[in-house]
Design an enzyme around this catalytic site. Structure first.
Site, short mmCIF file in Angstrom:
data_model
loop_
_atom_site.label_atom_id
_atom_site.label_comp_id
_atom_site.label_asym_id
_atom_site.label_seq_id
_atom_site.Cartn_x
_atom_site.Cartn_y
_atom_site.Cartn_z
N ASP A 1 1.77 6.38 5.43
CA ASP A 1 0.80 5.42 4.91
C ASP A 1 1.29 4.73 3.64
O ASP A 1 0.54 4.00 2.99
CB ASP A 1 -0.53 6.14 4.67
CG ASP A 1 -1.74 5.24 4.89
OD1 ASP A 1 -1.58 4.17 5.52
OD2 ASP A 1 -2.84 5.60 4.42
N ARG B 1 -7.84 -0.37 1.26
CA ARG B 1 -8.44 -1.61 0.72
C ARG B 1 -8.96 -1.40 -0.68
O ARG B 1 -8.98 -2.33 -1.49
CB ARG B 1 -9.51 -2.11 1.70
CG ARG B 1 -10.69 -1.21 1.85
CD ARG B 1 -11.49 -1.51 3.12
NE ARG B 1 -10.84 -0.97 4.32
CZ ARG B 1 -11.34 -1.07 5.55
NH1 ARG B 1 -12.50 -1.71 5.74
NH2 ARG B 1 -10.71 -0.56 6.58
N ASP C 1 -2.49 10.24 3.50
CA ASP C 1 -3.88 9.85 3.67
C ASP C 1 -4.59 10.85 4.59
O ASP C 1 -4.47 10.76 5.81
CB ASP C 1 -3.95 8.43 4.26
CG ASP C 1 -5.38 7.99 4.58
OD1 ASP C 1 -6.32 8.65 4.09
OD2 ASP C 1 -5.54 6.98 5.30
N LYS D 1 -9.83 13.02 8.34
CA LYS D 1 -9.30 12.65 9.65
C LYS D 1 -9.20 13.87 10.56
O LYS D 1 -9.08 14.99 10.06
CB LYS D 1 -7.89 12.05 9.49
CG LYS D 1 -7.83 10.68 8.87
CD LYS D 1 -6.38 10.21 8.74
CE LYS D 1 -6.30 8.84 8.09
NZ LYS D 1 -6.87 7.77 8.91
N LYS E 1 0.86 -1.19 0.00
CA LYS E 1 0.00 0.00 0.00
C LYS E 1 0.89 1.24 0.00
O LYS E 1 1.72 1.41 0.89
CB LYS E 1 -0.90 -0.01 1.24
CG LYS E 1 -1.68 1.30 1.45
CD LYS E 1 -2.57 1.27 2.70
CE LYS E 1 -3.21 2.64 2.96
NZ LYS E 1 -4.05 2.68 4.19
N ASP F 1 -12.17 7.19 4.13
CA ASP F 1 -10.90 6.97 4.83
C ASP F 1 -10.49 5.49 4.81
O ASP F 1 -9.38 5.15 5.21
CB ASP F 1 -11.02 7.49 6.27
CG ASP F 1 -9.67 7.68 6.93
OD1 ASP F 1 -8.64 7.62 6.21
OD2 ASP F 1 -9.64 7.91 8.15
N GLU G 1 -9.50 3.80 2.41
CA GLU G 1 -9.04 3.88 1.01
C GLU G 1 -8.02 2.81 0.64
O GLU G 1 -7.93 2.41 -0.52
CB GLU G 1 -8.46 5.28 0.74
CG GLU G 1 -6.98 5.48 1.12
CD GLU G 1 -6.68 5.30 2.59
OE1 GLU G 1 -7.61 5.46 3.41
OE2 GLU G 1 -5.53 4.99 2.94
N1 BES Z 1 -4.04 4.56 6.92
C1 BES Z 1 -5.17 4.35 7.77
C2 BES Z 1 -4.89 3.36 8.89
C3 BES Z 1 -3.89 3.75 9.95
C4 BES Z 1 -4.34 4.30 11.14
C5 BES Z 1 -2.55 3.51 9.79
C6 BES Z 1 -3.42 4.63 12.12
C7 BES Z 1 -1.65 3.84 10.78
C8 BES Z 1 -2.08 4.39 11.95
C9 BES Z 1 -6.35 3.80 6.97
O1 BES Z 1 -6.44 4.25 5.66
C10 BES Z 1 -7.58 4.26 7.66
O2 BES Z 1 -7.82 5.42 7.70
N2 BES Z 1 -8.34 3.30 8.22
C11 BES Z 1 -9.50 3.61 8.93
C12 BES Z 1 -10.58 2.63 8.52
C13 BES Z 1 -11.95 2.99 9.00
C14 BES Z 1 -12.44 4.25 8.31
C15 BES Z 1 -12.87 1.84 8.72
C16 BES Z 1 -9.20 3.49 10.42
O3 BES Z 1 -8.42 2.62 10.80
O4 BES Z 1 -9.70 4.32 11.18
ZN ZN Z 2 -4.66 4.83 4.76
MN MN Z 3 -7.48 6.08 5.52
#
Ligand code: BES
Ligand code: ZN
Ligand code: MN
Length: 492
Positions: A283, A346, A265, A272, A260, A342, A344
């Site tokens: 990310d 996947r 992000d 966020k 990825k 967010d 994204e």
């Molecule tokens: N890149 C983030 C995940 C992440 C969070 C990586 C903290 C490192 C530290 C990912 O794209 C994301 O935002 N995931 C969300 C998913 C949710 C919206 C279902 C998350 O983990 O909050």
């Molecule tokens: Zn992300």
């Molecule tokens: Mn995200």
């Protein structure tokens, strides 16, 4: 600058070195070699141990002044009571070369009684890791405050030629790890999808691989509606990066490594919170892991076919950005409802996994900073491991163990599929708060039905928000070592 690690046939007590590093387990007694060093130091080593000034606990360090002859300084570094000796040596070696660099020593000599191939290799990895320091966007300190740079390390051994091969392997892996850390540390305005593509081209050139880069236009032709939905909100050209290492028998199925590569992000329209958003430059650590591993695999010249795939873009809110409620069609034809922009990673990986089908892969492993939920579940000590083939999962867990990039398996029971069902499409891109790391992996599984696949959620392991001693604050290089050990295991 080049940092050189070499073998040197010398005894630790007589080696003329600015700094001698001795790694000791907790409660260690003096071996013959250490007794000789102790004599050269006028008994200072034994006294430090007897007084418990130094106990050999993990990451513990103690500097001793040298004697009239032999090493000018000695650094004792603790190994603790390690479950795995190579992992402990790697860690200790990294602490040692970090300390040597901070002390302004230009060259260090490492000695440990264990001179097996695995031990020598692990130490070379660690020494190389400790040498790395991020300087790209920092001004050099004023002249009078500058320390002399650490330039080389010699590992004191009894057989130089045998040792040099293992040391070279270790430095190749260490260089791959440091490449991943450098890419991770670079800010999002420098480490763009274009920059990752350029880096892949350099690796290809350096290692005799082929690099192919698809941009937005090519991905439209490929009908990558899921990946392109994420890239819709950014003016930067998204990149699907393909690196091919073809050193295996012609026609033998390749291992495919996927990363990825979100260079930033923001969350997109589901933006966020501002607090900590700067960490989302990390990310792309999955992508960095793939590039670092490919570089090492090339340097090791492993006799196997390996394909590295990186899906890179940024996730931005804009008038053109994808919106919650949008439905897109992925390359496989599946309809996806985007409930949260967010989630994204996947969406990007769905189309990259689908792209992997054309290689008829022997195994596919993806690495992604995918979910905050994985950090809640496992913290920073282990990556989440998921997959559709238990034999492959076990193989990846074993590579995690041998390399020190620890993983821990989480389940993908069919019941979890309910979390990502929706009336508006075939699946949706979020499954709510419960089992968040698992529902993300369940989503990916939909795109990995035709090959053995493992997903590594490295959200908690790819970077550290604190200095860990053996690693400074910032990217850790996970999962470069795991990837390399896995591929090595398959390369026989
Ligand atoms: N890149 C983030 C995940 C992440 C969070 C990586 C903290 C490192 C530290 C990912 O794209 C994301 O935002 N995931 C969300 C998913 C949710 C919206 C279902 C998350 O983990 O909050
Ligand atoms: Zn992300
Ligand atoms: Mn995200």
């Amino acid at each position: 600058m080049e940092f050189r690690v070499t073998a040197r046939r010398a005894q630790p007590d007589t080696a003329d070195a600015p700094l001698l590093v001795l790694a000791l387990t907790s409660g260690a007694t003096l071996t013959p070699a250490l007794t000789a060093v102790d004599a050269a130091l006028g008994g200072a080593l034994k006294r430090s141990l007897d007084r418990k000034d130094f106990r050999g606990s993990r990451d513990e360090t103690l500097f001793l002044a040298g004697g009239a002859k032999g090493p000018q300084r000695v650094l004792l570094i603790g190994l603790g009571k390690p479950a795995s000796i190579p992992t402990a040596l790697k860690r200790a070696a990294s602490v040692a070369s970090r300390q040597a660099r901070k002390a302004g020593v230009t060259s260090l000599a490492w000695f440990a009684d264990d001179q097996s191939d695995v031990a020598l290799e692990a130490v070379a990895v660690g020494l190389t890791m400790g040498f790395w320091e991020y300087t790209t966007t920092r001004s050099a300190p004023p002249e009078d405050e500058r320390r002399a740079p650490l330039e080389s390390a010699q590992m004191l051994v009894s057989d130089e030629t045998a040792a040099n091969a293992a040391i070279q392997r270790g430095t190749s892996i260490g260089d791959g790890i440091n490449l991943a850390r450098q890419l991770g540390m670079l800010p999002g305005n420098i480490c763009t999808p274009d920059h990752l593509a350029d880096t892949a081209r350099e690796i290809a050139k350096r290692r005799g691989m082929t690099a192919t880069i698809l941009g937005r236009a090519e991905m439209k032709v490929e009908k990558m509606g899921s990946f392109l939905a994420v890239a819709q909100g950014t003016p930067q050209d998204p990149k699907l990066i393909i690196l091919e290492h073809k050193k295996g028998p012609a026609g033998s199925k390749p291992v495919v490594l996927i990363g990825k590569g979100l260079c930033f992000d923001s969350g997109g329209i589901s933006i966020k919170p501002a607090q900590g958003m700067e960490y989302m430059k990390f990310d792309m650590c999955g992508a960095a892991g793939v590039l670092g591993a490919m570089d090492a695999i090339g340097a090791l010249n492993l006799p196997i076919n390996v394909v590295g795939l990186v899906g890179s873009t940024t996730n931005m809110p804009s008038g053109e950005a994808m919106n919650p409620g949008d439905v897109v069609q992925s390359q496989l034809g599946k309809f996806i409802e985007i409930v949260n922009t967010d989630a994204e990673g996947r969406l990007v990986l769905a189309d990259v996994l689908s792209y992997a089908r054309r290689y008829d892969p022997a195994a596919v492993i993806d690495a992604a900073t995918l979910t905050g939920a994985c950090v809640v579940a496992l913290g920073h000590a282990a990556s989440g491991v998921f997959g559709n083939d238990q034999a492959l999962i076990d193989e990846v867990l074993a590579a995690g163990k041998s390399s020190g990039d620890t993983g821990w398996q989480l389940p993908l029971f069919d019941d979890y599929k309910d979390l990502i069902l929706t009336d508006a499409a075939d699946i949706k891109n979020t499954g709510g708060r419960a089992a968040g790391a698992i529902s993300a992996a369940m989503f990916l599984k939909e795109f990995a039905e035709t090959f053995p696949w493992v997903h590594l959620d490295i959200a908690g392991t790819a970077y550290s928000e604190t200095d860990l001693g053996f690693i400074p604050k910032g990217p850790t290089g996970v999962p470069v070592s795991l990837f390399v050990d896995f591929v090595r295991g398959r390369a026989h």
